[in-house]
Write a protein that holds these residues in place. Sequence first.
Motif, PDB file in Angstrom:
ATOM      1  N   ARG A  84      -4.371   2.076  -1.127  1.00 23.10           N
ATOM      2  CA  ARG A  84      -3.304   2.901  -0.862  1.00 23.10           C
ATOM      3  C   ARG A  84      -3.409   3.925   0.148  1.00 23.10           C
ATOM      4  O   ARG A  84      -4.382   4.542   0.484  1.00 23.10           O
ATOM      5  CB  ARG A  84      -2.955   3.425  -2.414  1.00 23.10           C
ATOM      6  CG  ARG A  84      -1.614   4.197  -2.539  1.00 23.10           C
ATOM      7  CD  ARG A  84      -1.661   4.868  -3.768  1.00 23.10           C
ATOM      8  NE  ARG A  84      -1.725   3.790  -4.896  1.00 23.10           N
ATOM      9  CZ  ARG A  84      -2.596   3.735  -5.760  1.00 23.10           C
ATOM     10  NH1 ARG A  84      -3.659   4.631  -5.963  1.00 23.10           N
ATOM     11  NH2 ARG A  84      -2.759   2.571  -6.697  1.00 23.10           N
ATOM     12  N   TYR A  85      -2.156   4.105   0.807  1.00 22.73           N
ATOM     13  CA  TYR A  85      -1.941   5.218   1.748  1.00 22.73           C
ATOM     14  C   TYR A  85      -2.111   6.607   1.037  1.00 22.73           C
ATOM     15  O   TYR A  85      -1.658   6.726   0.041  1.00 22.73           O
ATOM     16  CB  TYR A  85      -0.830   5.040   2.600  1.00 22.73           C
ATOM     17  CG  TYR A  85      -1.163   4.326   3.828  1.00 22.73           C
ATOM     18  CD1 TYR A  85      -1.950   4.990   4.849  1.00 22.73           C
ATOM     19  CD2 TYR A  85      -0.599   3.104   4.090  1.00 22.73           C
ATOM     20  CE1 TYR A  85      -2.085   4.289   6.242  1.00 22.73           C
ATOM     21  CE2 TYR A  85      -0.784   2.379   5.120  1.00 22.73           C
ATOM     22  CZ  TYR A  85      -1.584   2.897   6.193  1.00 22.73           C
ATOM     23  OH  TYR A  85      -1.722   2.290   7.503  1.00 22.73           O
ATOM     24  N   ARG A  86      -2.530   7.579   1.869  1.00 22.50           N
ATOM     25  CA  ARG A  86      -2.205   9.047   1.389  1.00 22.50           C
ATOM     26  C   ARG A  86      -0.609   9.307   1.870  1.00 22.50           C
ATOM     27  O   ARG A  86      -0.251   8.836   2.802  1.00 22.50           O
ATOM     28  CB  ARG A  86      -3.310   9.800   2.171  1.00 22.50           C
ATOM     29  CG  ARG A  86      -3.572  10.921   1.315  1.00 22.50           C
ATOM     30  CD  ARG A  86      -4.792  11.870   1.845  1.00 22.50           C
ATOM     31  NE  ARG A  86      -4.512  12.119   3.053  1.00 22.50           N
ATOM     32  CZ  ARG A  86      -5.550  12.490   3.863  1.00 22.50           C
ATOM     33  NH1 ARG A  86      -6.668  12.537   3.877  1.00 22.50           N
ATOM     34  NH2 ARG A  86      -5.306  12.818   5.442  1.00 22.50           N
ATOM     35  N   TYR A  87      -0.386  10.150   1.260  1.00 19.69           N
ATOM     36  CA  TYR A  87       0.983  10.775   1.465  1.00 19.69           C
ATOM     37  C   TYR A  87       1.337  11.288   2.871  1.00 19.69           C
ATOM     38  O   TYR A  87       2.082  10.515   3.401  1.00 19.69           O
ATOM     39  CB  TYR A  87       1.391  11.867   0.483  1.00 19.69           C
ATOM     40  CG  TYR A  87       2.633  12.655   0.420  1.00 19.69           C
ATOM     41  CD1 TYR A  87       3.786  12.142   0.262  1.00 19.69           C
ATOM     42  CD2 TYR A  87       2.854  13.958   1.087  1.00 19.69           C
ATOM     43  CE1 TYR A  87       5.021  12.658   0.326  1.00 19.69           C
ATOM     44  CE2 TYR A  87       3.925  14.693   1.275  1.00 19.69           C
ATOM     45  CZ  TYR A  87       4.846  13.686   1.014  1.00 19.69           C
ATOM     46  OH  TYR A  87       6.032  14.583   1.157  1.00 19.69           O
ATOM     47  N   ASP A  88       0.393  12.106   3.485  1.00 18.26           N
ATOM     48  CA  ASP A  88       0.741  12.521   5.034  1.00 18.26           C
ATOM     49  C   ASP A  88       0.495  11.228   5.622  1.00 18.26           C
ATOM     50  O   ASP A  88       1.222  11.062   6.724  1.00 18.26           O
ATOM     51  CB  ASP A  88      -0.170  13.484   5.258  1.00 18.26           C
ATOM     52  CG  ASP A  88      -1.777  13.123   5.081  1.00 18.26           C
ATOM     53  OD1 ASP A  88      -1.684  12.576   4.199  1.00 18.26           O
ATOM     54  OD2 ASP A  88      -2.299  13.690   5.756  1.00 18.26           O
ATOM     55  N   GLN A  89      -0.384  10.398   5.496  1.00 20.60           N
ATOM     56  CA  GLN A  89      -0.528   9.300   6.326  1.00 20.60           C
ATOM     57  C   GLN A  89       0.680   8.181   6.354  1.00 20.60           C
ATOM     58  O   GLN A  89       1.066   7.774   7.397  1.00 20.60           O
ATOM     59  CB  GLN A  89      -1.757   8.498   6.123  1.00 20.60           C
ATOM     60  CG  GLN A  89      -3.176   9.290   6.234  1.00 20.60           C
ATOM     61  CD  GLN A  89      -4.246   8.602   5.252  1.00 20.60           C
ATOM     62  OE1 GLN A  89      -4.186   7.996   4.559  1.00 20.60           O
ATOM     63  NE2 GLN A  89      -5.393   9.284   5.572  1.00 20.60           N
ATOM     64  N   PRO A  96       0.769  -1.244   0.085  1.00 17.03           N
ATOM     65  CA  PRO A  96       0.131  -0.171   0.116  1.00 17.03           C
ATOM     66  C   PRO A  96       0.765   1.315  -0.024  1.00 17.03           C
ATOM     67  O   PRO A  96       0.268   2.371   0.376  1.00 17.03           O
ATOM     68  CB  PRO A  96      -0.769  -0.006   1.150  1.00 17.03           C
ATOM     69  CG  PRO A  96       0.178  -0.974   2.095  1.00 17.03           C
ATOM     70  CD  PRO A  96       0.940  -1.786   1.335  1.00 17.03           C
TER      71      PRO A  96
END
Lengths: 407, 322
Positions: free
Chosen positions: B289-294, B206
Amino acid sequence: MQENKAESKEIVREEMAYEPYTIAMGPQHPATHGVLKLDLELDGETILNCTPTVGFLHRGVEKLAENLSYAQTLPLTDRLDYIASMANNVAYSIAVEKLLGIEVPMRAKYIRTIVMEMARLTGHLLWLATHALDIGAMTVFLYCFRERENLLDMFEEICGARLTTSYTCVGGVRQDVTGHFLESLHAFTEDFPSKIAEYETLIDKNRIWLKRTQGVGVVSAEDAVSLGLTGPTLRGSGVDYDVRKHMPYDAYPYVDFEVPIGSKGDVYDRYRCRMEEMHQSNSIIRQCIEALPKGPICAPDAPDLVMPYGVQKKVAADATFASGVIKLMRDNEHYIDGDVYVSAEVPKGELGFYFVSDGRGVPYRMHIRSPSYIHIGALPFMCKGQMVADVIAIIGSVDVVLGECDR
Amino acid sequence: MELLWILIKILIVFAVVMLHVMYATYFERKVIGHMQVRMGPMRVGPHGILQPIADGLKLFFKEDIMPTVADKKVFYAAPLICLISALSAVAVIPFFEGFAIANINIGILYIFAMSSLASYGVVLAGWSSNSKYSFLGGLRSSAQVISYEIAMGLSLVGVMMLSGSLNLTDIVHAQMKSPFKIYLIPQIIGFFVFVIAMFAETNRTPFDLPEAESELVAGYCTEYSGMRFALFFMAEYIGMIVMSCLAVVCFLGGWSGPFDVPGIPFFWFLIKVYFFIFVYYWVRATLPRYRYDQLMALGWKVLIPLALFNIVLTGTIKSMFG
């Protein structure tokens, strides 16, 4: 010399001035579902501004309708929301029927309700598939297509087409449903809740999915109403408005169903609303199959063109194209002089048809109130302050289709 | 003579790794296909067994398109940096007793160095393409690799403390002598952190943000086509294999197994590596998929503290029980 240096330093500072990073997301982009173009202004990955551009798929359906008889426009409505064309057919038909004052037989009403809910299922399945794929869960995509395929096969059985169905006609439906169709549809509805559970095991409680969807693209109830949102996008914000309940048409008054409502108005609530709606659609289909009455499938006084029923109309259909039925239809002067707005609940929201008639066989003006167009208008509001990845989640959660938006 | 022997070894390892890369793509498509109720490639050869060769030929003969505004030299160099650094990392991996191209005493550090170098390729590809999506992909990649490199390095410190060595062969030997035979049990926290960081390091789901197709089209390799794209592709798969090997060597006891398989000294090693590669595919078929800040938050706020805690714990236990 000294002054020069100071000047050049200032020039450098000016050139280094802060400027947002702009990205044109679309019209060719894997996640914009067609030809939507979003001009994003970014600060790092945060959206400062988002400007949607629409119109790449404009075909002039509204203008074309002004030169076509009411029955001829029907196939054009297939191309509005091409994911669930049955729903557009029904919405268009009930609008014209209201204009012409035609009462549809009960059997046709039930069949229309069945195909409308099937269309809702196909629409929501495709929405879930692409929404999950955009967020990165690729397996859900194929699972959803498996079930959608079954539904499309059933569409093919009743009208010969999978996507551009043109199944309904003004005054009823074009062909009666077969026993085999009802059986296979019944088998499908028995199996389908377990399939929904299968999708939910993959994403519903998945922590990454929750992180990506909860608290993203929040729209409060007041904002949702003032932005003109309809359908699951509105109900996710906790507003109880469903055309099927509040302005019932076809067989909706006779079936028992609930309208799922969210509370927070974020991407996750809209997702939950649609998932629950699939359960409700499933139950509506089952009720309609059980209660399906016998009888005619088309009103006797309907101005049908494609399949003439009466003897006189048959004679007209045998004549040449220009002098025959079409001309008959256009020259007909018995239509109501006036205007009418009728809406129906399609998978995307409230699809309305507004007709202005001057009594001729063609509308003076037809306007389509397409939910996608209005929902795209709400995108800047939802996207501001979010991140690039959220834009994808938000586009997915408002569920737009560009064929309907651009008309 | 020595040199010749090394060259032959390199040739063997190179051929084996490249073959694995080819068929890793095939098995990925097959495994994910079956998970998604479809067949995967079926046309080229029986059950699509020749698909990788067809793909390779297709990519090789495709037109090599380069954006006119691209920085030519860097554009050409970027995929090579990725591929060469990924391949170089294979050099220190001991496949079985006494078989490593270079049995150097800083093996772990060397692999870290090489995988960091690979991220230069990604960043430069994003920069030189002069395309906005590529640029964002490159930026994301650099941020991601920096964050997860730290977590990954720290997660292996426990292993280094237990084995007292940075040499990969010595680590395997130390594991064989340890009470549990593998470091998976005493280093379970380290293993957990390492596996997550391993996914991030190789840009796989992810954590495949640098090439998130639904957001950034194809991320850093948007503007690449034909063989140059294939180089990135190969580098990614070699990276997966190297990281799987590292996990096997550091946590699962390398080539040692419950019993010896006569004639095939690398039997257990391969089984374990294939397992990890399967997990890569499995996760790809399952997770969003994860988000960038996460992703950043997970790296800095969860994984690095966990890895540090693991170091303290390992140190305490080691000093108490010798």
